[in-house]
Enzyme design. Structure first.
Site, PDB file in Angstrom:
ATOM      1  N   GLU A 120       4.896 -15.527 -12.589  1.00 50.12           N
ATOM      2  CA  GLU A 120       4.428 -14.176 -12.238  1.00 50.12           C
ATOM      3  C   GLU A 120       3.717 -13.482 -13.381  1.00 50.12           C
ATOM      4  O   GLU A 120       2.709 -12.821 -13.169  1.00 50.12           O
ATOM      5  CB  GLU A 120       5.636 -13.287 -11.880  1.00 50.12           C
ATOM      6  CG  GLU A 120       6.180 -13.471 -10.514  1.00 50.12           C
ATOM      7  CD  GLU A 120       7.322 -12.508 -10.302  1.00 50.12           C
ATOM      8  OE1 GLU A 120       7.187 -11.610  -9.470  1.00 50.12           O
ATOM      9  OE2 GLU A 120       8.361 -12.653 -10.968  1.00 50.12           O
ATOM     10  N   CYS A 140       0.846  -1.180   0.000  1.00 44.57           N
ATOM     11  CA  CYS A 140       0.000   0.000   0.000  1.00 44.57           C
ATOM     12  C   CYS A 140       0.892   1.245   0.000  1.00 44.57           C
ATOM     13  O   CYS A 140       1.958   1.258   0.611  1.00 44.57           O
ATOM     14  CB  CYS A 140      -0.948   0.095   1.192  1.00 44.57           C
ATOM     15  SG  CYS A 140      -2.050  -1.308   1.335  1.00 44.57           S
ATOM     16  N   ARG A 163       3.467  -0.149  -5.089  1.00 41.93           N
ATOM     17  CA  ARG A 163       3.290  -0.782  -3.781  1.00 41.93           C
ATOM     18  C   ARG A 163       1.963  -1.520  -3.661  1.00 41.93           C
ATOM     19  O   ARG A 163       1.686  -2.157  -2.636  1.00 41.93           O
ATOM     20  CB  ARG A 163       3.360   0.285  -2.671  1.00 41.93           C
ATOM     21  CG  ARG A 163       4.630   1.086  -2.666  1.00 41.93           C
ATOM     22  CD  ARG A 163       4.581   2.154  -1.599  1.00 41.93           C
ATOM     23  NE  ARG A 163       4.592   1.571  -0.279  1.00 41.93           N
ATOM     24  CZ  ARG A 163       5.671   1.292   0.433  1.00 41.93           C
ATOM     25  NH1 ARG A 163       6.852   1.581  -0.070  1.00 41.93           N
ATOM     26  NH2 ARG A 163       5.582   0.759   1.609  1.00 41.93           N
ATOM     27  N   TRP A 173      -3.089  -2.627  -1.635  1.00 47.07           N
ATOM     28  CA  TRP A 173      -2.817  -4.040  -1.900  1.00 47.07           C
ATOM     29  C   TRP A 173      -3.567  -4.763  -0.779  1.00 47.07           C
ATOM     30  O   TRP A 173      -3.167  -4.718   0.381  1.00 47.07           O
ATOM     31  CB  TRP A 173      -1.318  -4.337  -1.828  1.00 47.07           C
ATOM     32  CG  TRP A 173      -0.965  -5.736  -2.208  1.00 47.07           C
ATOM     33  CD1 TRP A 173      -0.742  -6.215  -3.471  1.00 47.07           C
ATOM     34  CD2 TRP A 173      -0.775  -6.852  -1.322  1.00 47.07           C
ATOM     35  NE1 TRP A 173      -0.437  -7.553  -3.419  1.00 47.07           N
ATOM     36  CE2 TRP A 173      -0.451  -7.972  -2.126  1.00 47.07           C
ATOM     37  CE3 TRP A 173      -0.850  -7.026   0.054  1.00 47.07           C
ATOM     38  CZ2 TRP A 173      -0.193  -9.233  -1.594  1.00 47.07           C
ATOM     39  CZ3 TRP A 173      -0.602  -8.286   0.583  1.00 47.07           C
ATOM     40  CH2 TRP A 173      -0.283  -9.371  -0.237  1.00 47.07           C
ATOM     41  N   ASN A 223      -1.262   1.842   5.947  1.00 49.40           N
ATOM     42  CA  ASN A 223      -0.451   0.785   5.326  1.00 49.40           C
ATOM     43  C   ASN A 223       0.047  -0.087   6.469  1.00 49.40           C
ATOM     44  O   ASN A 223       0.541   0.427   7.470  1.00 49.40           O
ATOM     45  CB  ASN A 223       0.716   1.459   4.571  1.00 49.40           C
ATOM     46  CG  ASN A 223       1.828   0.488   4.223  1.00 49.40           C
ATOM     47  OD1 ASN A 223       1.595  -0.706   4.041  1.00 49.40           O
ATOM     48  ND2 ASN A 223       3.044   1.000   4.115  1.00 49.40           N
ATOM     49  N   GLY A 224      -0.127  -1.415   6.350  1.00 49.51           N
ATOM     50  CA  GLY A 224       0.304  -2.320   7.418  1.00 49.51           C
ATOM     51  C   GLY A 224      -0.848  -3.225   7.820  1.00 49.51           C
ATOM     52  O   GLY A 224      -1.822  -3.369   7.078  1.00 49.51           O
ATOM     53  N   LYS A 255       5.203  -4.312  -5.988  1.00 50.20           N
ATOM     54  CA  LYS A 255       6.654  -4.222  -6.153  1.00 50.20           C
ATOM     55  C   LYS A 255       7.382  -4.207  -4.811  1.00 50.20           C
ATOM     56  O   LYS A 255       8.543  -4.567  -4.729  1.00 50.20           O
ATOM     57  CB  LYS A 255       6.968  -2.952  -6.948  1.00 50.20           C
ATOM     58  CG  LYS A 255       8.399  -2.792  -7.362  1.00 50.20           C
ATOM     59  CD  LYS A 255       8.751  -3.733  -8.481  1.00 50.20           C
ATOM     60  CE  LYS A 255      10.230  -3.720  -8.814  1.00 50.20           C
ATOM     61  NZ  LYS A 255      10.649  -5.000  -9.398  1.00 50.20           N
ATOM     62  N   GLU A 258      14.653 -19.155 -10.744  1.00 49.31           N
ATOM     63  CA  GLU A 258      14.269 -17.779 -11.090  1.00 49.31           C
ATOM     64  C   GLU A 258      13.499 -17.764 -12.412  1.00 49.31           C
ATOM     65  O   GLU A 258      12.521 -17.022 -12.562  1.00 49.31           O
ATOM     66  CB  GLU A 258      15.525 -16.889 -11.160  1.00 49.31           C
ATOM     67  CG  GLU A 258      15.325 -15.505 -11.733  1.00 49.31           C
ATOM     68  CD  GLU A 258      14.305 -14.635 -10.994  1.00 49.31           C
ATOM     69  OE1 GLU A 258      13.845 -15.012  -9.909  1.00 49.31           O
ATOM     70  OE2 GLU A 258      13.949 -13.568 -11.535  1.00 49.31           O
ATOM     71  N   HIS A 264      13.055 -38.753  -9.816  1.00 45.15           N
ATOM     72  CA  HIS A 264      12.671 -39.112  -8.440  1.00 45.15           C
ATOM     73  C   HIS A 264      11.271 -38.595  -8.102  1.00 45.15           C
ATOM     74  O   HIS A 264      10.913 -38.529  -6.934  1.00 45.15           O
ATOM     75  CB  HIS A 264      13.707 -38.568  -7.452  1.00 45.15           C
ATOM     76  CG  HIS A 264      15.069 -39.149  -7.672  1.00 45.15           C
ATOM     77  ND1 HIS A 264      15.359 -40.467  -7.470  1.00 45.15           N
ATOM     78  CD2 HIS A 264      16.214 -38.573  -8.140  1.00 45.15           C
ATOM     79  CE1 HIS A 264      16.632 -40.694  -7.775  1.00 45.15           C
ATOM     80  NE2 HIS A 264      17.165 -39.554  -8.191  1.00 45.15           N
ATOM     81  N   LYS A 297       9.720 -16.202 -12.726  1.00 44.96           N
ATOM     82  CA  LYS A 297       9.397 -15.133 -13.684  1.00 44.96           C
ATOM     83  C   LYS A 297       8.223 -15.549 -14.561  1.00 44.96           C
ATOM     84  O   LYS A 297       7.296 -14.789 -14.778  1.00 44.96           O
ATOM     85  CB  LYS A 297      10.641 -14.862 -14.534  1.00 44.96           C
ATOM     86  CG  LYS A 297      10.881 -13.491 -14.955  1.00 44.96           C
ATOM     87  CD  LYS A 297      11.497 -12.561 -13.942  1.00 44.96           C
ATOM     88  CE  LYS A 297      10.934 -12.592 -12.580  1.00 44.96           C
ATOM     89  NZ  LYS A 297      11.690 -11.978 -11.554  1.00 44.96           N
TER      90      LYS A 297
HETATM   91  C1  F6R Z   1       9.822 -11.258  -8.403  1.00 47.05           C
HETATM   92  C2  F6R Z   1       9.849 -10.205  -7.429  1.00 47.05           C
HETATM   93  C3  F6R Z   1       9.691 -10.565  -5.993  1.00 47.05           C
HETATM   94  C4  F6R Z   1      10.763  -9.817  -5.181  1.00 47.05           C
HETATM   95  C5  F6R Z   1      10.602 -10.072  -3.678  1.00 47.05           C
HETATM   96  C6  F6R Z   1      11.682  -9.385  -2.880  1.00 47.05           C
HETATM   97  O1  F6R Z   1       9.925 -10.781  -9.709  1.00 47.05           O
HETATM   98  O2  F6R Z   1       9.996  -9.067  -7.761  1.00 47.05           O
HETATM   99  O3  F6R Z   1       9.787 -11.936  -5.792  1.00 47.05           O
HETATM  100  O4  F6R Z   1      12.009 -10.254  -5.617  1.00 47.05           O
HETATM  101  O5  F6R Z   1       9.349  -9.609  -3.259  1.00 47.05           O
HETATM  102  O6  F6R Z   1      11.687  -8.020  -3.123  1.00 47.05           O
HETATM  103  P1  F6R Z   1      12.928  -7.125  -2.768  1.00 47.05           P
HETATM  104  O7  F6R Z   1      14.053  -7.536  -3.657  1.00 47.05           O
HETATM  105  O8  F6R Z   1      12.473  -5.737  -3.020  1.00 47.05           O
HETATM  106  O9  F6R Z   1      13.256  -7.390  -1.329  1.00 47.05           O
END
Ligand code: F6R
Length: 608
Positions: free
Chosen positions: A489, A2, A26, A76, A102-103, A603, A482, A505, A486
């Protein structure tokens, strides 16, 4: 999560809407705005909507122009569905008190039960609304003149959980703000005082910044900060850094732009960290010296999501080049008591520098006596300020929710860190450093290979029920994780990542006719083993998307081969991540998804 922005100044609501646009990363399921006008009478004016800040701007339709006090929010959802009713701001029953939060308020239910008994109506499913009613109760219990800050502080003292709160009241010339466990900064500009979840919206609006501390309750007025006890008022300092405008330029999406930013962002990460003769690498900024770090009992890496997958690669680099024991932990599961002591170092790895799980892990580590540092992208972020030592990623602002260039810079900084504390011979070091210097150019070449293989592969993936990623060896078996994250997501296709040798396995049971298997097979010592894994998948009907720099027989098994640039075997993750990111992007586009804002994500993850 948020985003909160509040402002006192001419055209405060316009500033708030601009601020919210920069905080939308956010959380972006709904947005809202509240305002007070000069000579205001009656309830606080409010508008909210499901959707983006742009939807809020349309809905507000200029009706907030001329407000001199305003607060806003991008949500969020944590408590209650995504609908207009649950969007912030939330108001007291008479509409005179309006708040954004926020929280998470952990005792919201208990507090709601208490106020319902007093005759208050709870209109939303959120944990936030209760705060506006509690302020109302406190104010109604006071005689005139009202002590707004006193009432607000009494309310926050009843809360359990984490919060950043901004509140406005019809007859109050100011904004009440409180912080506990969620970020909040105050900015000062020529004719405004503002409050925000992070400093990004201050660029262009404010020249000075002051960071609130946990436990702070303030009244912001046009003249400055008022606290009940003047001693805790934070000092303003010059706002450092620059704001990159979120502009994809000629790219269709920020995610694609950021994938293509990597040659430059990686160069920035390496700049000044490789000696002028190009033969030595060193990362500075850590409070422990390299020789102190070499003598540590253990290094812990704590991180989440993509940063955690980067940490898995960094662990391999530290193991390859130094003798210091090292382990990566998902920050939310960090066993601090078992892993931290005086002679350990815990490094938080984070793009945003705001991730609550990572911050909490670092705080726990510190409590247990560990040294703490961070590897972080956002300058001046909460984690960067908490650790106050470590290295910045210098990836530039990353706007797309799916992290791309920050991942590459994380593994680059991790590699430089490993070399800084390394025990390898000068000769070996020179060789690797020489290859590191070639990386930005090789990534550029990888990005512009126009052989349509990515396009073909994304068509194979588009309609599939699942995608399986395989790789072998210390680096590639971690990289596939990773790649799978990706893809999930931004395409919403369930993905599984496994070391090739583990398939038989169990997970091989998932392979059926047409299942896409993305196999990463650099020309290293595991190549022939990868060939066996690929055969096992192929003979069960899998469609093989092979990512390799090899031109030999392994390519015979592939339905699509994505050719990669040849590089030192320790550096293959830097090259192989490129087709994985592009594939995820293309698969998302093929599936009609807003790849820059995938559903349910944000993000910066500031809840636990
Ligand atoms: C994936 C992604 C999330 C962040 C995770 C940690 O594409 O962006 O998995 O990597 O939430 O975020 P940070 O790096 O900001 O601590």
């Amino acid at each position: 999560m948020c985003g909160i922005y509040g402002c006192i100044g001419p055209n405060a609501s316009t500033m708030v809407l601009q601020g919210l646009r920069k905080l939308e990363y956010r959380g972006y399921d709904s947005a809202g705005l509240a305002a007070i006008f000069p000579k205001h009478q009656g309830p606080v004016k409010m508008e909210k909507t499901v959707g983006y800040v742009s939807d809020l701007v349309s809905k507000a339709n200029g009706r907030f122009d001329g407000a001199h006090i305003s607060i806003g929010h991008t949500r969020w959802a944590t408590h209650g569905q995504v609908n207009t009713n649950n969007a912030h701001p939330h108001s007291s029953n008479d509409g005179n008190i309006t708040i954004v939060h926020n929280g998470i308020i952990e005792n919201a239910l208990e507090l709601s039960n208490k106020i319902i008994k007093l005759g208050y109506d709870i209109k939303s499913e959120t944990d936030t609304e209760v705060i506006s009613h509690l302020i109302d109760i406190e104010l109604k219990n006071q005689s005139k003149p009202k002590n707004y800050l006193g009432a607000f502080s009494n309310v926050t003292s009843q809360l359990i959980g984490s919060w950043a709160i901004a509140a406005i009241i019809s007859d109050l010339e100011g904004i009440l703000v409180s912080k506990n466990g969620a970020p909040m900064a105050i900015g000062k500009g020529v004719n405004n005082i503002s409050v925000s979840s992070d400093v990004q919206p201050f660029y262009g609006a404010c020249s000075e910044v002051a960071y609130m501390n946990d436990g702070d309750n303030f009244l912001l007025t046009k003249d400055g900060i008022i606290s009940q006890d003047d001693s805790n008022i934070p000092n303003f300092s010059i706002l450092e850094g620059i704001y990159d405008e979120q502009n994809p330029g000629l790219f269709e999406h920020m995610m694609l732009k950021e994938i293509h930013d990597q040659p430059i962002s990686l160069s920035n990460a390496l700049h000044g960290r490789i000696s002028s003769d190009g033969l030595n690498a060193k990362l500075s900024g850590f409070s422990l010296s390299p020789s102190e770090m070499k003598n540590l009992d253990k290094i812990n890496l704590v991180s989440c999501g993509t940063a955690y997958y980067a940490s898995l690669i960094i662990v391999e680099y530290i193991r390859k080049y130094s003798k210091v024991p090292v382990e990566a932990f998902r920050a939310s599961e960090f066993p601090s008591e078992n892993t931290c002591s005086k002679n350990t170092l815990t490094i938080g790895i984070t793009q945003s520098g705001e991730t609550k799980d990572t911050l909490d892990a670092l705080m726990e580590a510190k409590k247990c006596g560990s040294h703490v540092s961070s590897i972080c992208n956002v300058i001046g972020s909460t984690i960067a300020r908490f650790t106050n030592n470590g290295a910045y990623l210098y990836a530039g602002s990353e706007f797309a929710v799916a992290s791309t260039k920050a991942y590459t810079n994380m593994i680059a900084i991790g590699l430089l860190f490993a070399l800084t504390i390394s025990d390898i011979s000068e000769n070996k070091k020179r060789k690797i450093v020489k290859s590191i210097r070639k990386l930005p150019n090789l990534i550029s070449s990888q990005l512009i290979i126009h052989d349509e293989s990515i396009q073909h592969a994304s068509k194979l993936i588009r309609d599939s029920k699942k995608v399986i990623f395989i790789g072998r060896g210390d680096l590639t078996s971690k990289l596939v994780q990773e790649g799978a994250l990706k893809m999930m997501e931004v395409s919403y296709i369930p993905c599984l990542a496994y070391p090739g040798g583990e398939l038989k396995h169990g997970p091989i049971a998932l392979i059926e006719d047409g299942t896409p298997v993305i196999a990463i097979a650099p020309s290293d010592s595991k190549l022939h083993l990868m060939e066996s894994s690929i055969r096992e998948c192929k003979s069960r009907g899998a469609k093989i998307i092979l990512i390799t720099d090899h031109e030999g027989p392994i390519t015979k098994h592939a339905d699509v081969t994505i050719t990669t640039m040849k590089i030192h075997s320790d550096l293959t993750p830097f090259i192989n991540i490129i087709p994985l990111q592009l594939l995820a992007y293309k698969a998302g586009i093929e599936n009609g998804i807003n790849v820059d804002r995938p559903r349910n994500l944000a993000k910066s993850v500031t809840v636990v």
